[in-house]
Scaffold this motif. Structure first.
Motif, PDB file in Angstrom:
ATOM      1  N   GLU A  56      20.157 -13.562  17.533  1.00 33.31           N
ATOM      2  CA  GLU A  56      20.841 -14.752  18.014  1.00 33.31           C
ATOM      3  C   GLU A  56      21.337 -14.548  19.445  1.00 33.31           C
ATOM      4  O   GLU A  56      21.481 -13.425  19.913  1.00 33.31           O
ATOM      5  CB  GLU A  56      22.031 -15.074  17.105  1.00 33.31           C
ATOM      6  CG  GLU A  56      21.640 -15.348  15.661  1.00 33.31           C
ATOM      7  CD  GLU A  56      22.850 -15.609  14.783  1.00 33.31           C
ATOM      8  OE1 GLU A  56      22.891 -16.669  14.155  1.00 33.31           O
ATOM      9  OE2 GLU A  56      23.740 -14.748  14.751  1.00 33.31           O
ATOM     10  N   ARG A  57      21.606 -15.654  20.105  1.00 35.76           N
ATOM     11  CA  ARG A  57      22.133 -15.606  21.463  1.00 35.76           C
ATOM     12  C   ARG A  57      23.552 -15.041  21.452  1.00 35.76           C
ATOM     13  O   ARG A  57      24.368 -15.422  20.624  1.00 35.76           O
ATOM     14  CB  ARG A  57      22.144 -17.017  22.055  1.00 35.76           C
ATOM     15  CG  ARG A  57      22.734 -17.106  23.461  1.00 35.76           C
ATOM     16  CD  ARG A  57      22.559 -18.523  24.008  1.00 35.76           C
ATOM     17  NE  ARG A  57      23.188 -19.499  23.135  1.00 35.76           N
ATOM     18  CZ  ARG A  57      24.469 -19.870  23.241  1.00 35.76           C
ATOM     19  NH1 ARG A  57      25.245 -19.324  24.152  1.00 35.76           N
ATOM     20  NH2 ARG A  57      24.966 -20.785  22.421  1.00 35.76           N
ATOM     21  N   PHE A  68      27.345 -14.592  22.508  1.00 39.04           N
ATOM     22  CA  PHE A  68      28.404 -15.457  23.033  1.00 39.04           C
ATOM     23  C   PHE A  68      29.652 -14.609  23.230  1.00 39.04           C
ATOM     24  O   PHE A  68      30.077 -13.895  22.329  1.00 39.04           O
ATOM     25  CB  PHE A  68      28.687 -16.605  22.054  1.00 39.04           C
ATOM     26  CG  PHE A  68      29.770 -17.542  22.508  1.00 39.04           C
ATOM     27  CD1 PHE A  68      29.481 -18.613  23.337  1.00 39.04           C
ATOM     28  CD2 PHE A  68      31.087 -17.353  22.098  1.00 39.04           C
ATOM     29  CE1 PHE A  68      30.483 -19.488  23.751  1.00 39.04           C
ATOM     30  CE2 PHE A  68      32.095 -18.210  22.502  1.00 39.04           C
ATOM     31  CZ  PHE A  68      31.793 -19.281  23.342  1.00 39.04           C
ATOM     32  N   ASN A  95      36.212 -30.013  15.074  1.00 39.00           N
ATOM     33  CA  ASN A  95      34.876 -29.412  15.035  1.00 39.00           C
ATOM     34  C   ASN A  95      34.562 -28.877  13.646  1.00 39.00           C
ATOM     35  O   ASN A  95      33.451 -29.050  13.130  1.00 39.00           O
ATOM     36  CB  ASN A  95      34.774 -28.276  16.051  1.00 39.00           C
ATOM     37  CG  ASN A  95      34.770 -28.760  17.484  1.00 39.00           C
ATOM     38  OD1 ASN A  95      34.452 -29.919  17.755  1.00 39.00           O
ATOM     39  ND2 ASN A  95      35.120 -27.892  18.413  1.00 39.00           N
ATOM     40  N   TYR A 148      34.571 -18.541  13.710  1.00 42.49           N
ATOM     41  CA  TYR A 148      34.604 -19.385  14.903  1.00 42.49           C
ATOM     42  C   TYR A 148      34.918 -18.516  16.112  1.00 42.49           C
ATOM     43  O   TYR A 148      35.867 -17.729  16.087  1.00 42.49           O
ATOM     44  CB  TYR A 148      35.701 -20.432  14.692  1.00 42.49           C
ATOM     45  CG  TYR A 148      35.775 -21.575  15.662  1.00 42.49           C
ATOM     46  CD1 TYR A 148      35.320 -22.838  15.295  1.00 42.49           C
ATOM     47  CD2 TYR A 148      36.353 -21.423  16.922  1.00 42.49           C
ATOM     48  CE1 TYR A 148      35.429 -23.924  16.162  1.00 42.49           C
ATOM     49  CE2 TYR A 148      36.454 -22.485  17.795  1.00 42.49           C
ATOM     50  CZ  TYR A 148      35.994 -23.743  17.418  1.00 42.49           C
ATOM     51  OH  TYR A 148      36.096 -24.810  18.276  1.00 42.49           O
ATOM     52  N   SER A 207      35.772 -18.571  20.303  1.00 39.05           N
ATOM     53  CA  SER A 207      36.210 -19.473  21.361  1.00 39.05           C
ATOM     54  C   SER A 207      36.645 -18.685  22.594  1.00 39.05           C
ATOM     55  O   SER A 207      37.209 -17.595  22.476  1.00 39.05           O
ATOM     56  CB  SER A 207      37.375 -20.338  20.875  1.00 39.05           C
ATOM     57  OG  SER A 207      37.846 -21.168  21.919  1.00 39.05           O
ATOM     58  N   GLN A 218      37.972 -27.927  22.905  1.00 41.54           N
ATOM     59  CA  GLN A 218      36.764 -27.173  22.595  1.00 41.54           C
ATOM     60  C   GLN A 218      35.500 -27.932  23.003  1.00 41.54           C
ATOM     61  O   GLN A 218      34.820 -28.556  22.196  1.00 41.54           O
ATOM     62  CB  GLN A 218      36.735 -26.852  21.105  1.00 41.54           C
ATOM     63  CG  GLN A 218      37.933 -26.055  20.625  1.00 41.54           C
ATOM     64  CD  GLN A 218      38.000 -24.681  21.243  1.00 41.54           C
ATOM     65  OE1 GLN A 218      37.215 -23.804  20.905  1.00 41.54           O
ATOM     66  NE2 GLN A 218      38.954 -24.474  22.148  1.00 41.54           N
ATOM     67  N   ALA A 242      31.563 -28.086  24.456  1.00 41.24           N
ATOM     68  CA  ALA A 242      30.377 -27.397  23.918  1.00 41.24           C
ATOM     69  C   ALA A 242      30.221 -25.979  24.442  1.00 41.24           C
ATOM     70  O   ALA A 242      29.712 -25.097  23.736  1.00 41.24           O
ATOM     71  CB  ALA A 242      29.131 -28.222  24.230  1.00 41.24           C
ATOM     72  N   ASP A 243      30.640 -25.734  25.663  1.00 44.97           N
ATOM     73  CA  ASP A 243      30.482 -24.399  26.246  1.00 44.97           C
ATOM     74  C   ASP A 243      31.661 -23.480  25.931  1.00 44.97           C
ATOM     75  O   ASP A 243      31.666 -22.315  26.331  1.00 44.97           O
ATOM     76  CB  ASP A 243      30.316 -24.494  27.766  1.00 44.97           C
ATOM     77  CG  ASP A 243      31.532 -25.100  28.447  1.00 44.97           C
ATOM     78  OD1 ASP A 243      32.245 -25.893  27.792  1.00 44.97           O
ATOM     79  OD2 ASP A 243      31.773 -24.783  29.627  1.00 44.97           O
ATOM     80  N   TYR A 284      32.957 -22.863  22.695  1.00 43.83           N
ATOM     81  CA  TYR A 284      33.016 -22.248  21.373  1.00 43.83           C
ATOM     82  C   TYR A 284      31.633 -22.058  20.781  1.00 43.83           C
ATOM     83  O   TYR A 284      30.638 -22.615  21.262  1.00 43.83           O
ATOM     84  CB  TYR A 284      33.869 -23.111  20.437  1.00 43.83           C
ATOM     85  CG  TYR A 284      33.193 -24.368  19.951  1.00 43.83           C
ATOM     86  CD1 TYR A 284      32.582 -24.410  18.692  1.00 43.83           C
ATOM     87  CD2 TYR A 284      33.149 -25.512  20.741  1.00 43.83           C
ATOM     88  CE1 TYR A 284      31.949 -25.559  18.243  1.00 43.83           C
ATOM     89  CE2 TYR A 284      32.526 -26.657  20.304  1.00 43.83           C
ATOM     90  CZ  TYR A 284      31.926 -26.686  19.051  1.00 43.83           C
ATOM     91  OH  TYR A 284      31.300 -27.823  18.617  1.00 43.83           O
ATOM     92  N   ASN A 285      31.590 -21.271  19.723  1.00 44.32           N
ATOM     93  CA  ASN A 285      30.341 -21.044  19.002  1.00 44.32           C
ATOM     94  C   ASN A 285      30.665 -20.779  17.533  1.00 44.32           C
ATOM     95  O   ASN A 285      31.686 -20.171  17.224  1.00 44.32           O
ATOM     96  CB  ASN A 285      29.594 -19.850  19.599  1.00 44.32           C
ATOM     97  CG  ASN A 285      28.128 -19.841  19.212  1.00 44.32           C
ATOM     98  OD1 ASN A 285      27.557 -20.883  18.910  1.00 44.32           O
ATOM     99  ND2 ASN A 285      27.514 -18.683  19.220  1.00 44.32           N
ATOM    100  N   VAL A 295      29.716 -18.806  14.244  1.00 45.65           N
ATOM    101  CA  VAL A 295      28.977 -17.608  13.856  1.00 45.65           C
ATOM    102  C   VAL A 295      28.445 -17.722  12.433  1.00 45.65           C
ATOM    103  O   VAL A 295      27.294 -17.389  12.152  1.00 45.65           O
ATOM    104  CB  VAL A 295      29.873 -16.360  13.979  1.00 45.65           C
ATOM    105  CG1 VAL A 295      29.107 -15.104  13.556  1.00 45.65           C
ATOM    106  CG2 VAL A 295      30.392 -16.212  15.400  1.00 45.65           C
TER     107      VAL A 295
END
Length: 215
Positions: free
Chosen positions: A28-29, A31, A140, A158, A160, A167, A169-170, A172-173, A175
């Motif tokens: 995965e990418r 972050f 979210n 989560y 961040s 939050q 789009a850029d 947070y991610n 997992v």
């Protein structure tokens, strides 16, 4: 996972997935952000933890190895979710990459991390952040829970860059989404206010008992 180049990636795949776990894997990418666990119910009840990687705090006298022993002795009482700090291959790899030795003596109040991930079972901390997050975090997470129509509650891993900011789009991610989330770390965090998430779960499963017991 703090992988810096292709050669390091190949070594991890070979040593962890091929030789040890012998299982399939996905890439995965990466972050960069801080790690959190969000527990959320369909009714909107929630609790949030900040999960911090295992570390020691220097006193200017003891080595890292000695400080780990001292900290692990304290954690034997198991009064909360804290587990002993593990010293394993991941610890050794992290310390080598960051030029840290077990013989080093950290300065007074110096924080020294011992691994890059926040695995609680390996000594990571769980700090209650329920009252510190921005409302958009829960917004979210509600969208995520709503995509699983059969779930009454969920645990979301989560990440961040700033949990107290909007939050975008850029920022947070996501997992992982846990359908059987652990609750002990919310109810007995290493720091901060305990959150009775067990009650949130029981109220969802047995609504007829709602209100018959104190929070």
């Amino acid at each position: 996972m703090d992988i810096e180049d292709e050669e390091e990636l190949k070594d991890i795949v070979q040593n962890v997935f091929v030789n040890t776990l012998k299982t399939a894997f996905i890439i995965e990418r990466q972050f960069n952000g801080k790690e959190y666990r969000v527990f959320l119910t369909k009714e909107g009840k929630y609790a949030v933890l900040h999960r911090e990687p295992a570390h020691i705090i220097g006193d200017g006298k003891h080595s890292i190895s000695e400080l780990i022993e001292i900290e692990n002795e304290k954690r034997k009482e198991r009064v909360n979710c804290l587990c002993p700090i593990a010293v394993d291959e991941i610890t050794q790899s992290y310390m080598k990459k960051n030029n840290i030795s077990m013989k080093d003596i950290p300065n007074q109040n110096e924080k020294v991390y011992l691994r890059h991930n926040s695995n609680v079972a390996k000594g990571g901390l769980c700090i209650d952040y329920t009252d510190k997050i921005h409302n958009s975090v829960i917004e979210n997470c509600k969208k995520i829970l709503d995509t699983f129509s059969g779930l009454s509650y969920v645990g979301i891993d989560y990440m961040s860059k700033d949990i107290q900011a909007v939050q975008t789009a850029d920022m947070y991610n996501i997992v992982e989404v846990n359908t059987v989330p652990g609750i002990h770390m919310h109810m007995r965090p290493s720091e901060g206010e305990p959150r009775n998430v067990a009650k949130y779960m029981v109220d969802m499963i047995f609504p007829e008992t709602r209100g018959k017991q104190d929070e």
